[in-house]
Every structure is written in structure tokens, then in C-alpha cells.
Design an enzyme around this catalytic site. Structure first.
Site, PDB file in Angstrom:
ATOM      1  N   GLY A   1       0.800  -1.223   0.000  1.00 46.25           N
ATOM      2  CA  GLY A   1       0.000   0.000   0.000  1.00 46.25           C
ATOM      3  C   GLY A   1       0.826   1.262   0.000  1.00 46.25           C
ATOM      4  O   GLY A   1       0.293   2.359   0.065  1.00 46.25           O
TER       5      GLY A   1
ATOM      6  N   THR B   1       3.294  -0.049  -6.983  1.00 46.39           N
ATOM      7  CA  THR B   1       2.724  -0.306  -8.306  1.00 46.39           C
ATOM      8  C   THR B   1       2.472   1.001  -9.039  1.00 46.39           C
ATOM      9  O   THR B   1       2.783   1.141 -10.221  1.00 46.39           O
ATOM     10  CB  THR B   1       1.435  -1.119  -8.153  1.00 46.39           C
ATOM     11  OG1 THR B   1       1.757  -2.292  -7.433  1.00 46.39           O
ATOM     12  CG2 THR B   1       0.858  -1.486  -9.494  1.00 46.39           C
TER      13      THR B   1
ATOM     14  N   SER C   1      -3.973  -4.345  -4.064  1.00 46.16           N
ATOM     15  CA  SER C   1      -2.697  -4.906  -3.644  1.00 46.16           C
ATOM     16  C   SER C   1      -2.201  -5.931  -4.655  1.00 46.16           C
ATOM     17  O   SER C   1      -2.958  -6.792  -5.111  1.00 46.16           O
ATOM     18  CB  SER C   1      -2.880  -5.572  -2.277  1.00 46.16           C
ATOM     19  OG  SER C   1      -1.647  -6.041  -1.838  1.00 46.16           O
ATOM     20  N   SER C   2      -0.931  -5.795  -5.010  1.00 49.44           N
ATOM     21  CA  SER C   2      -0.351  -6.774  -5.941  1.00 49.44           C
ATOM     22  C   SER C   2      -0.174  -8.076  -5.190  1.00 49.44           C
ATOM     23  O   SER C   2       0.484  -8.112  -4.163  1.00 49.44           O
ATOM     24  CB  SER C   2       1.003  -6.289  -6.444  1.00 49.44           C
ATOM     25  OG  SER C   2       0.921  -4.949  -6.830  1.00 49.44           O
TER      26      SER C   2
ATOM     27  N   GLY D   1       4.657  -5.844  -1.460  1.00 49.97           N
ATOM     28  CA  GLY D   1       5.398  -5.222  -0.370  1.00 49.97           C
ATOM     29  C   GLY D   1       5.384  -6.054   0.899  1.00 49.97           C
ATOM     30  O   GLY D   1       4.584  -6.982   1.049  1.00 49.97           O
TER      31      GLY D   1
HETATM   32  N1  LIG Z   1       1.516   8.771  -6.283  1.00 46.17           N
HETATM   33  C1  LIG Z   1       0.283   8.466  -5.934  1.00 46.17           C
HETATM   34  N2  LIG Z   1      -0.694   9.340  -6.162  1.00 46.17           N
HETATM   35  C2  LIG Z   1      -1.958   9.048  -5.827  1.00 46.17           C
HETATM   36  N3  LIG Z   1      -2.324   7.909  -5.238  1.00 46.17           N
HETATM   37  C3  LIG Z   1      -1.382   7.001  -4.964  1.00 46.17           C
HETATM   38  C4  LIG Z   1      -0.033   7.215  -5.316  1.00 46.17           C
HETATM   39  N4  LIG Z   1       0.657   6.146  -4.964  1.00 46.17           N
HETATM   40  C5  LIG Z   1      -0.221   5.281  -4.390  1.00 46.17           C
HETATM   41  N5  LIG Z   1      -1.449   5.789  -4.413  1.00 46.17           N
HETATM   42  C6  LIG Z   1      -2.671   5.159  -3.867  1.00 46.17           C
HETATM   43  O1  LIG Z   1      -2.322   4.138  -3.044  1.00 46.17           O
HETATM   44  C7  LIG Z   1      -2.855   2.896  -3.467  1.00 46.17           C
HETATM   45  C8  LIG Z   1      -1.887   1.768  -3.229  1.00 46.17           C
HETATM   46  O2  LIG Z   1      -0.774   1.922  -4.041  1.00 46.17           O
HETATM   47  P1  LIG Z   1      -0.064   0.690  -4.714  1.00 46.17           P
HETATM   48  O3  LIG Z   1      -1.049  -0.275  -5.202  1.00 46.17           O
HETATM   49  O4  LIG Z   1       0.912   1.234  -5.640  1.00 46.17           O
HETATM   50  O5  LIG Z   1       0.660   0.067  -3.510  1.00 46.17           O
HETATM   51  P2  LIG Z   1       1.723  -1.087  -3.530  1.00 46.17           P
HETATM   52  O6  LIG Z   1       2.918  -0.564  -2.868  1.00 46.17           O
HETATM   53  O7  LIG Z   1       1.884  -1.605  -4.863  1.00 46.17           O
HETATM   54  O8  LIG Z   1       1.062  -2.155  -2.603  1.00 46.17           O
HETATM   55  P3  LIG Z   1       1.158  -3.727  -2.673  1.00 46.17           P
HETATM   56  O9  LIG Z   1       2.453  -4.117  -2.171  1.00 46.17           O
HETATM   57  O10 LIG Z   1       0.038  -4.178  -1.857  1.00 46.17           O
HETATM   58  O11 LIG Z   1       0.959  -4.039  -4.104  1.00 46.17           O
HETATM   59  C9  LIG Z   1      -3.157   3.083  -4.889  1.00 46.17           C
HETATM   60  O12 LIG Z   1      -4.250   2.259  -5.259  1.00 46.17           O
HETATM   61  C10 LIG Z   1      -3.523   4.556  -4.962  1.00 46.17           C
HETATM   62  O13 LIG Z   1      -4.845   4.747  -4.602  1.00 46.17           O
HETATM   63 MG   LIG Z   2       1.475  -3.248  -5.833  1.00 50.64          MG
END
Ligand SMILES: Nc1ncnc2c1ncn2[C@@H]1O[C@H](COP(=O)(O)OP(=O)(O)OP(=O)(O)O)[C@@H](O)[C@H]1O
Ligand SMILES: [Mg+2]
Length: 1081
Positions: free
Chosen positions: A111, A115, A163-164, A390
Site C-alpha cells: 500500500g 505499483t 494490492s499486488s 510489499g
Molecule cells: N503517487 C500516488 N498518487 C496518488 N495515489 C497514490 C499514489 N501512490 C499510491 N497511491 C494510492 O495508493 C494505493 C496503493 O498503491 P499501490 O497499489 O501502488 O501500492 P503497492 O505498494 O503496490 O502495494 P502492494 O504491495 O500491496 O501491491 C493506490 O491504489 C492509490 O490509490
Molecule cells: Mg502493488
């Protein structure tokens, strides 16, 4: 001023500090405070040197626009305020310009925004790299692979709505120009347990919900699905919908993306069929059925779902049904079939569902790879983007979390390796003065997990392979003995007495102190998940399916390829693939993005200090800053450094003869760079501050500009000179030609002017001459005229007297004479013939000759007649005289006359002298017979005629019988008083006798003859010729009296009627009237 020339810096308008290296004083508090301050001002990116810290804003910020892309394009890393684009630009440019393969490592807990960050990087690179139809297609395919993989591999968890649930590493491949060619995606262990069961508050993979909400009714019907989530056991209901997420819209996006990536329509259909099959599979329920051997055998409760699923996948229902009730174990060529109890059947069902889904996912990745793979075999530059699940700590952590966290542990390791340890070691190696900085190295934790001998994964594998009963508990026992002493391993049962009384540590769990915190793992399911067993009967059933995709997914079900070897365990495979990944990453230039989540509530504007502090700690960010501050920002071997900057100093430019290090020393001294800004290592120069590097770069840029200017100057000079020479040469040619042309033109002008002048003069002269000649001629003419007139006058004066008298008459006479001459000559030529009957006569030529012309005609005619007459014989003359007499007597008086004109008056028509019949008669007649003919004597009584020969002599006329020639009557001409005839064309004539004569006794004769005219004429002429008697009278009348004996009978001529025929008819009408009808001519 152009954009490139605007001098900006990271330091401009800075909120807090943009680069943590600059923070003063450096402590955890100031660090966190700086992050908070920036976060509150929506500054989510902060640097530690070249590492980017990214705070998840949980809201969309306007910092990813096309303008921003342009702003960061081709700018130095520290030139603008921190941004993920600056890192992406730096990585892309060093890949393109310096030919260094790059990798972008994005780390952070679930989170934190990994991604998202990876997508920003990819979209930035796509925006700045080359363009073109083919390139754009590649870019689009690379970008569109994300929504497809996210739909199938991401899910809502308590930590992250998207979440990935798989690890992803994507290599983007470029050609030498930096244009993308394609890509390769590697996926790491999908969290497949989610397919069959989700923790509370979480969802299954997105695709299930998207399919049910977004597919058309028609599609759902085809897939035999119901839109209602609650119909499916595998879908958790309490959190089936995610706030702010429109599954239906996402489904459309995914379908569209699949199409762009290159999925065929039937492939998409197959994929959806498999997804539907998984849902159906979840609905299968089993019931026990007692068997005689005392064991329970499982049976499928409701076969409807099974039937539909079998129809979807083209599997024979009985085969699958059997696979859920029996299990075949093969050992040493022997097949033993055992029954499955209900629990085993459920286990088999879930195993099948998990396998089906995870294999489908791997197939998707391969299929995408097929589409996006680079088409050329030439060397490619590579940029790898790693976005892995993550680090996560749940209430209930199992095998999956263990694997995920292990992976994060490895990534941390690589970060430490490259940024902390490696850096410090290099300083020592290079002999740079250095005070060591303490940091936590997580290599020990990695070792605990992955050590080949006594690592946890090795232990698990060992346990799985061990004969005898193997359970999760036996595995934990093993861990408890082997790992008891490890500092990072905690377990209640371990030999380490420290934890015996730790109540936070349940019995069936073990705890690992990860770099990012302690995680409690429940041992339940570890063995199973590691074994990842799927009963062979099931895989064989799947292989038998009449569905192309399913068949590919279960190759081991092929009975021809039965493999009795145990398949590799999940843990083993994962460890191997992580190992390869790490090796791969180490060959590339790393770029770090460290993601931090500001709060646990997925909320914007909340900054939870403790949470951030925790992440800052375990990510080792403080150490990172410290190493950075103590160390040098940039290093480079002496040779390339000298090569790059040698133009900045006269001594080193253009060639430095001597060792490179000395060259660099001279160079830096010459540039007056402060001594504390750099240090000389054994083989490298170390530059402390990026600003120094930028200074050098700037100088170099200027110098390059100067050099470029010089080259330009010389080139332009040369170009201008050659151009000038060419112009000069051309000018001479042009001038020569022009002069020639001008002279020619001038000459022609003069010539034509001369001609004009000449012609004018000649003209003038000629006109003058002409005038003179004309004048002369007029004078001569005048003289001649005057003299002529004069002579004329003279002559006329002299001769007037001769001309005046008789001149007119003479001329007139002469003219008339001439005319007459001409007339007569003409007349001579046109004289008519000598025939008296020719009536023609030439036309008269002149009016005044009319009288004479007519007269001449008359004279001529008379003369012609005279001539004609002079030719006549006596005989002919007499005949004509007779004719003339006839004409005088009868012309215009009797209608019979014209017919007589043409008849010759022969006289003797009966040949009286020659005919013997009339010999006697002839002898009786004394005189010469003047006329002898047969006439018709009209009977007085009835008017009918009887033929008589009529003889005429000079003295008498005789009537005789025609046949005998006997004289009937002879009358002396003296007795004849007159002759009467009609005016008409008849031949009747009455011979009237003198009263009292001897002949008169018998009465007058009424006769008829065609030759009446001749007879009467001759009779008349005899009278005229004799002197002794009077001329006979000839009465011409249509009514006359005839003396018959005593009576006088009137003979009347009337016009004949058609009844009378054409001939003349004579009828006695009464005693006094004899009527003769004469036909009209
Ligand atoms: N730069 C950003 N601007 C706006 N919203 C963001 C940004 N980065 C993340 N988010 C928000 O946070 C959420 C979670 O981000 P993301 O899916 O990239 O997390 P992650 O690190 O890939 O988590 P996981 O490990 O579970 O995959 C996204 O769905 C989005 O709503
Ligand atoms: Mg992710």
C-alpha cells in the site's frame, strides 16, 4: 530565454529540504518532521542523494501531467524539485547515452505506492522515448499489459485496495537510439490461496468481481454465470465492493487492454471461461456416502454446477466426478485406487481451483510476453522495473506472507549491498579516509530463511520429502530444534527458553524478526502449500478436457508423460527465481524508489508519525543519509574522467601525456575546485558534492559550446570562402556573358538606329525626288494639255467652216447605208426556203424597217409563187385552173369542198376508152369525154339511189347503165339551166333543166356523187368556155325544189341523227318533200 537556460535548482522554493542529505541537524525527528512538512504541502517526493523517497498521498495530485513530463525531460537530477520523473529521466538518459542497463527498484510495504510508482516510471519513459507508428504500438502494448495483470493478480487487502498479489519484474528493451523494442515480464509466485479463501475484509482477485459486474448479460449467459456475487462460495461478500472502484468500468478497460496487447477474441473467451469455471468449482459441495469397508466416500451433492462447469471446459462429467471421489496412487508400476473422504474432496477441489487460476495467470504472463517481445535479435539496452508485493504483516500470516516477506528481505539486502556496504567498502578499497557508519545488515535474516543447509525453506522442503507422517507440527518441531539459537527466530517451543513464557507467541506459530519488524507466522498449511499437490486424477481429468487452454495448462495430465518424480516445491522454486532475479539486478545500474505509506487508513492528509518512523527505520533511510553525507556523491575512474573533462584545461587539452591521475589533478587544480570537494582514490576520483559535478558538467557544456562555436566558426569561414570563391568565379563568367550580351544589344541598338536614320534620310531624299519628278511631270502634262487645247482651238477655228454643212445628213446616210447593208447581208443569209407554203420569215432587226420588212416578205412570197408556177406543164395548169375554179365556186360555201382539194381532178374514173364494157357507150359519144364516173341516181319515188355512169362532154351529159353501158338519158348542156347543191358535205346535186326543153319532159335529175365538186366545176367551166350558151347557175342552199314530171318536190337537207348511221340517207317524206339527212362532220 529558452527553457534549457533557466537556472533552477532543487533549492528553489524548497519546502523543508528536498534532499535529506542537506538536513541540519540530522536526527530521526528532523527527518520525520521534514517528511511531514513536505507531505502536508503535497511534496510527496524527497531525495536522499539519488534515492527517491515517495510518500503515498492517497489522492491524485496534478504532478503527472504532460507539462511536468516536458519540465523534467533532459534536466539534471538536482535541477528541479524532487520528482519520480527526475529519477526516471536520469535512468533513461544514462541507459540511452551511456549504454548502461538500468533497473528501478521500488520497495516499500503493502500500500506504499510501488505499483503506482512503477506505472509512473513506465509512462514517463514512454512519453520521452522515440515516437513513430511501430514504437507507439510497442509502448501502448507495454503500458496496457498493466491493467490485464492487475485484474488477474491484484486484490483488495486490508492494507491496500489494489494490492499486488504477485511479484512482477519487467524488462523494457530499447534499441541504440533509446526507442522501445519490446519487453519481458517475469512473475513471481501468485498468492493463489486467495482464490479459495480470503481473510476477513478482503476480496478475491479483481477479475471475478469485474466479470460479474461488467460482462454483458449475453456473455454471462454463455459463461453460465449469475451476476449475483452471493451465488459463489469463493467470493467473499462482506467486502465485495471497493469504495471508489467501478468494477464494471474496469472490466471494459481490461477487455480493451487485452485487445491492444494482442489477445485474440477466442483467447479472451477461453480465459473468461476458465475464470467462470473456477467460480463454478467453488460451488461444488460434497456429502459422505458410507461404504461397506467402513470408510466414507465423498459424493457431489448438487451436480448442476458440476455439469455446467464440465460443459464450459468440455470435460466429461463422469471423469471429473470420479476424480473427486477416488484417487489413484501409482507406485512402481502399480496403480492403487483409494476413495476420497469429504475433507479430501474439498481439499482436491480447492487445490484444483488454485492450480487452475495460478496456471491461468502464468499463461497470461507468457501470452503477454509473446505479444510484447522484441522482434529483433540485435543487442538491446534494458531497463528493468521491479514491482514486487510489499512487506506485509497481517493478523494471520501464512506461507504466502512468509514468501513475500522473504522476497522483501532480499530486496533490502540488495539495497544495503549496493548503497551502504558496497559504498563503504569501496572507500576502504580506494584508500579514502573514512569513518565507518553502523547500519543493520539483514543478510543474517536472509540466511535464516534461504540457507541451503538449515534455512527455513530448506527445512520445509526436507520435511515435505521425508517419508512417514509429515504435518505442519513436525515441521515446526524441526524448526524449533534447528533454528532455536538464531537471533531472529522466535518460537514458544524452541530450545530458547527466552520465549517459553511469551504469551504473544502461540504454540503453532513461529516468529521472525524481519528487517521491517517482527512477523508471526502460523505454521498451519506450510507443508501443503509448499507441496502444492494436485491429485494426478484431477490433472489427468483436466488434460482430457476438450478445451484448448485447459489442455495446455495441465501438461502433466498427459498419460503419455507420466512423471513419478515429485514436483519441485513452491518454496524451492521461489527461492530459485528470487536468486536469479537478484543476480540479474546486480548486473544493472540500480535506481531506488523507497515508498512509504503515511497512515494505515488509506486516507489522504493523515500522517502517522509512528508508522512513518517505523518504515524509515527498517528501510535504513537514516543510515542511508549518513553514508551519503559522509561519503562522496560521485566517483569515476581517472581515465574516463580525464577523457570527459580534459577540454577544461589547457595543459590537458587536447592530449595529456602522462598518467591519468596526474592529469585529473592538474585539471582540478586548474579549475580551482576546493580541496575538500574531492578526494583521490587509488583508481578513482571521488567528488563529494553533486554540485561540483554539475559545475564540471556545466563547464564542460560551455566548453563544448565554445568548441562547437570554434568548429562552426572554421566551418562557416571555410564554407563562406568556398562559397565566395564560387560566387567570384561565377560572377566573372556571368559578367563576361553579360558584357557580351550588353555589347551585342548595344551594337544591335546602334545598328537598328543607323538603319532607321538611313531609311528616314533615304525616304526623305526619295520623297523629295518624287516630288520634283511629279512636279516636272505635271508641268509637262500641263504644257501638253495646254498645247493640245491650243492646237484644238486653232484647228477648230480653222476647220469649223468645213464641218458645218451636210455633215449630219452625210453621217446619217452613211449610217443608214451601213445599216441597210448589214440588214440585207443578214437577210441574205437567213432567207427562208423557196416553198410557197413556208411561212417563216426572219425577225426584223430595226423598228424603223418594219414596213419594208413586211413588204419584202410579200414580194418574196409572190416571187416565190411565180417561180413555182413557172415550172407547171399545160396539163397541170389546166388542172390547177379547174381547182381554182372549184375553189371560187365552193370555198366556204359547201362543207364538201375541203375534201376535194387534195383529190386530183382525173376526169375519167371508169376508163371509158379502155374498158370493153363501155365500148358501145364510148362510140355513142361523139365528143371527148371530159368526165366519166359512176354516180347514184336518186329515185324520185323513194329516194333510193341506183348506180349510173355519168359522162360529160363539151356539149352534153349522158347517164348510162353501169352494167350494160346502155344510155339512159342524154342531155345537151344547153338544156341545163342550173345546178343545185346543199351547203353540207353530202354529194347530192340536182341538175335543173330549162323549162320547155326536150329534155325537160322527164323532169330534173337528182344525183349523188362523191366527186360532186369536180363534176360541178367541170360543168361550170364548159359553160364559161363556150360562147353559145350562158353560164350555168349554181345554187347552194339546203332547200331547193326539183321538178319531177309535173310535181315540184322540195329537197331538204337536215343534220343527220345517229339513227341514220354515218351515211347520207334520203327519204321521201311526202309528195312534195324529200328529206336528206346529212351527218354532221
Ligand atoms: N503517487 C500516488 N498518487 C496518488 N495515489 C497514490 C499514489 N501512490 C499510491 N497511491 C494510492 O495508493 C494505493 C496503493 O498503491 P499501490 O497499489 O501502488 O501500492 P503497492 O505498494 O503496490 O502495494 P502492494 O504491495 O500491496 O501491491 C493506490 O491504489 C492509490 O490509490
Ligand atoms: Mg502493488
Amino acid at each position: 530565454m529558452s527553457k534549457m537556460e533557466v537556472k533552477t535548482s532543487l533549492l528553489d522554493n524548497m519546502i523543508g529540504v528536498g534532499d535529506m542529505v542537506l538536513i541540519e541537524p540530522l536526527s530521526e525527528d528532523t527527518f520525520i518532521e521534514n517528511l511531514r512538512k513536505r507531505f502536508e504541502h503535497n511534496e510527496i517526493y524527497t531525495y536522499i542523494g539519488s534515492v527517491v523517497i515517495s510518500m503515498n498521498p492517497y489522492k491524485s495530485l496534478p504532478i503527472y501531467t504532460a507539462e511536468k513530463v516536458e519540465e523534467y525531460r533532459n534536466r539534471n537530477f538536482y535541477e528541479l524539485s524532487p520528482h519520480i520523473y527526475a529519477l526516471a529521466d536520469e535512468a533513461y538518459r544514462s541507459l540511452r547515452d551511456q549504454d548502461k542497463d538500468q533497473c528501478i527498484l521500488i520497495t516499500g510495504e503493502s500500500g506504499a505506492g510501488k505499483t503506482e510508482a512503477s506505472k509512473f516510471v513506465m509512462s514517463y519513459v514512454a512519453a520521452v522515448c522515440g515516437k513513430g507508428q511501430e514504437v507507439n504500438k510497442v509502448k501502448e502494448q507495454l503500458l496496457q499489459s498493466n491493467p490485464v495483470l492487475e485484474a488477474f493478480g491484484n486484490a483488495k487487502t486490508v492494507r491496500n485496495d489494489n494490492s499486488s498479489r504477485f511479484g512482477k519484474y519487467m524488462d523494457i528493451e530499447f534499441d541504440f537510439k533509446g526507442d522501445p523494442l519490446g519487453g519481458v515480464i517475469s512473475n513471481y509466485l501468485l498468492e493463489k490461496s486467495r482464490v479459495v479463501k480470503q481473510p476477513r475484509g478482503e476480496r478475491n482477485f479483481h477479475i471475478f468481481y469485474q466479470l460479474l459486474s461488467g460482462a454483458s448479460d449475453d456473455t454471462l449467459k454463455k459463461l453460465k454465470l449469475d451476476r449475483d456475487f452471493s451465488k459463489y462460495n469463493y467470493l467473499s461478500l462482506d467486502s465485495a465492493t471497493v469504495n471508489g472502484l467501478d468494477d464494471a468500468a474496469c472490466f471494459r478497460t481490461v477487455r480493451n487492454a487485452m485487445q491492444i496487447v494482442g489477445f485474440m477474441e477466442d483467447e479472451v473467451q477461453s480465459v473468461l471461461e476458465l475464470v467462470a469455471a473456477v467460480l463454478k468449482l467453488g460451488n461444488l459441495e460434497f456429502k459422505p456416502e458410507s461404504r461397506c469397508n467402513g470408510f466414507d466416500e465423498s459424493r457431489i451433492k448438487d451436480k448442476n454446477d458440476l455439469k455446467e462447469m464440465c460443459e464450459l471446459l468440455g470435460i466429461e462429467q463422469s471423469v471429473l466426478e470420479r476424480a473427486f471421489s477416488f484417487r489413484t496412487v501409482e507406485a512402481k508400476m502399480e496403480k492403487v485406487s483409494t476413495t476420497l473422504n469429504v475433507a479430501q474432496a474439498y481439499y482436491a477441489r480447492d487445490a484444483l481451483a488454485k492450480n487452475l487460476y495460478s496456471r491461468l495467470f502464468s499463461w497470461l504472463v507468457n501470452r503477454i510476453n509473446e505479444s510484447i517481445k522484441a522482434q529483433t535479435k540485435s543487442r538491446k539496452k534494458v531497463m528493468g522495473v521491479l514491482d514486487i508485493y510489499g512487506f506485509e504483516i497481517f493478523e494471520d500470516n501464512s506461507f504466502e506472507q512468509f514468501i513475500i516477506n522473504y522476497c522483501n528481505e532480499k530486496l533490502q539486502q540488495i539495497f544495503i549491498e549496493l548503497t551502504l556496504r558496497e559504498e563503504q567498502e569501496e572507500y576502504i578499497r580506494e584508500g579514502i579516509e573514512w569513518t565507518n557508519i553502523e547500519y543493520f545488515n539483514n543478510a543474517i535474516i536472509c540466511d535464516l530463511i534461504e540457507n541451503n543447509k538449515n534455512g527455513i525453506l530448506a527445512m520445509l522442503d526436507e520435511e515435505c520429502l521425508r517419508p512417514g507422517t509429515v504435518t505442519d507440527e513436525t515441521f515446526l518441531d524441526k524448526l524449533n530444534t534447528v533454528c532455536a539459537e538464531h537471533q531472529h527466530f522466535e518460537s514458544r517451543q524452541s530450545k530458547n527458553s527466552k520465549f517459553l513464557t511469551d504469551h504473544s507467541l502461540p504454540h503453532n506459530c513461529f516468529r521472525i524478526q524481519h528487517y521491517a519488524g517482527k512477523v508471526l507466522y502460523r505454521v498451519e498449511g506450510f507443508v501443503d502449500k509448499n507441496n502444492d499437490l494436485l491429485y494426478r486424477d484431477l490433472s489427468q481429468a483436466m488434460y482430457k478436457a476438450n478445451h484448448s487452454l485447459i489442455k495446455i495448462l495441465f501438461p502433466e495430465g498427459n498419460p503419455a508423460k507420466v512423471n513419478l518424480k515429485r514436483p519441485l516445491t513452491a518454496g524451492f522454486q521461489f527461492r530459485a527465481s528470487v536468486g536469479t532475479l537478484m543476480k540479474n539486478l546486480l548486473t544493472k545500474n540500480p535506481n531506488y524508489i523507497r515508498c512509504i505509506k503515511p497512515n494505515d487508513k488509506k486516507a489522504a492528509h493523515i500522517f502517522t508519525d509512528s508508522l512513518v518512523c517505523h518504515q524509515v527505520r527498517y528501510l535504513g533511510l537514516m543510515e542511508n543519509v549518513r553514508v551519503r553525507r559522509a561519503g562522496y556523491a560521485f566517483r569515476q575512474a581517472y581515465e574516463p574522467c580525464l577523457e570527459r573533462y580534459k577540454m577544461l584545461c589547457k595543459q590537458t587539452w587536447p592530449h595529456w601525456k602522462g598518467p591519468a591521475r596526474e592529469g585529473v589533478e592538474v585539471l582540478l587544480k586548474n579549475l580551482q575546485v576546493a580541496a575538500e570537494e574531492f578526494a583521490y582514490g587509488r583508481s578513482k576520483i571521488f567528488i563529494r558534492n553533486p554540485r561540483t559535478l554539475f559545475f564540471l558538467e556545466e563547464k564542460r557544456r560551455q566548453c563544448l559550446e565554445d568548441l562547437a562555436t570554434l568548429i562552426q566558426k572554421i566551418y562557416r569561414g571555410w564554407k563562406c570562402r568556398t562559397h565566395f570563391l564560387l560566387l567570384k568565379k561565377s560572377q566573372v563568367v556571368v559578367a563576361a556573358w553579360y558584357r557580351r550580351f550588353a555589347q551585342q544589344k548595344k551594337y544591335q541598338n546602334i545598328r537598328s538606329s543607323a538603319l532607321v536614320v538611313q531609311s528616314y534620310i533615304r525616304g526623305w531624299k526619295a520623297r523629295k525626288l518624287l516630288r520634283e519628278l511629279k512636279h516636272k511631270k505635271r508641268c509637262e502634262e500641263a504644257v501638253t494639255t495646254i498645247s493640245a487645247y491650243w492646237h484644238g482651238t486653232q484647228v477648230r477655228r480653222e476647220y469649223r467652216k468645213f464641218f458645218r454643212a451636210n455633215a449630219g445628213k452625210k453621217i446619217y446616210d452613211f449610217t443608214i447605208q451601213r445599216i441597210m447593208q448589214k440588214y440585207f447581208m443578214g437577210l441574205k443569209k437567213t432567207m427562208p426556203s423557196m416553198s410557197p407554203v413556208d411561212k417563216s420569215w426572219p425577225a426584223r432587226p430595226y423598228g424603223f424597217l418594219d414596213g419594208m420588212h413586211q413588204e419584202l416578205r410579200r414580194i418574196f412570197h409572190l416571187w416565190r409563187c411565180k417561180k413555182y408556177r413557172s415550172q407547171f406543164t399545160e396539163e397541170k395548169k389546166a388542172t390547177y385552173e379547174e381547182k381554182l375554179a372549184a375553189s371560187e365556186l365552193f370555198k366556204d360555201k359547201k362543207a364538201l369542198y375541203p375534201s376535194s382539194v387534195g383529190q386530183p381532178f382525173k376526169g375519167d374514173y371508169v376508163e371509158i376508152t379502155k374498158n370493153p364494157k363501155y365500148q358501145k357507150l364510148n362510140s355513142l359519144v361523139e365528143d371527148k369525154v371530159l368526165l366519166a364516173d359512176v354516180v347514184s341516181k336518186i329515185n324520185r319515188a323513194n329516194g333510193k339511189g341506183a348506180p349510173r355512169i355519168f359522162l360529160l362532154t363539151k356539149k352534153s351529159l349522158v347517164l348510162a347503165d353501169q352494167k350494160t353501158g346502155q344510155v339512159k338519158a342524154s342531155v345537151p348542156l344547153l338544156d341545163l339551166s342550173s345546178v343545185s347543191v346543199s351547203t353540207q358535205s353530202d354529194g347530192f346535186f340536182a341538175l335543173k333543166l330549162k323549162e320547155g326543153s326536150t329534155s325537160a319532159a322527164k323532169g330534173d335529175f337528182l344525183l349523188s356523187s362523191d366527186r360532186l365538186i369536180e363534176i360541178i366545176t367541170k360543168l361550170h367551166r364548159i359553160g364559161a368556155a363556150s360562147a353559145e350558151r350562158n353560164q350555168i347557175n349554181i345554187d347552194i342552199s339546203d332547200e331547193f325544189l326539183v321538178q319531177f314530171k309535173q310535181d315540184k318536190v322540195c329537197v331538204k337537207f337536215i343534220p343527220g341523227t345517229p339513227k341514220n348511221g354515218n351515211g347520207v340517207a334520203c327519204k321521201r317524206k311526202n309528195n312534195r318533200l324529200l328529206e336528206v339527212s346529212v351527218p354532221s362532220p
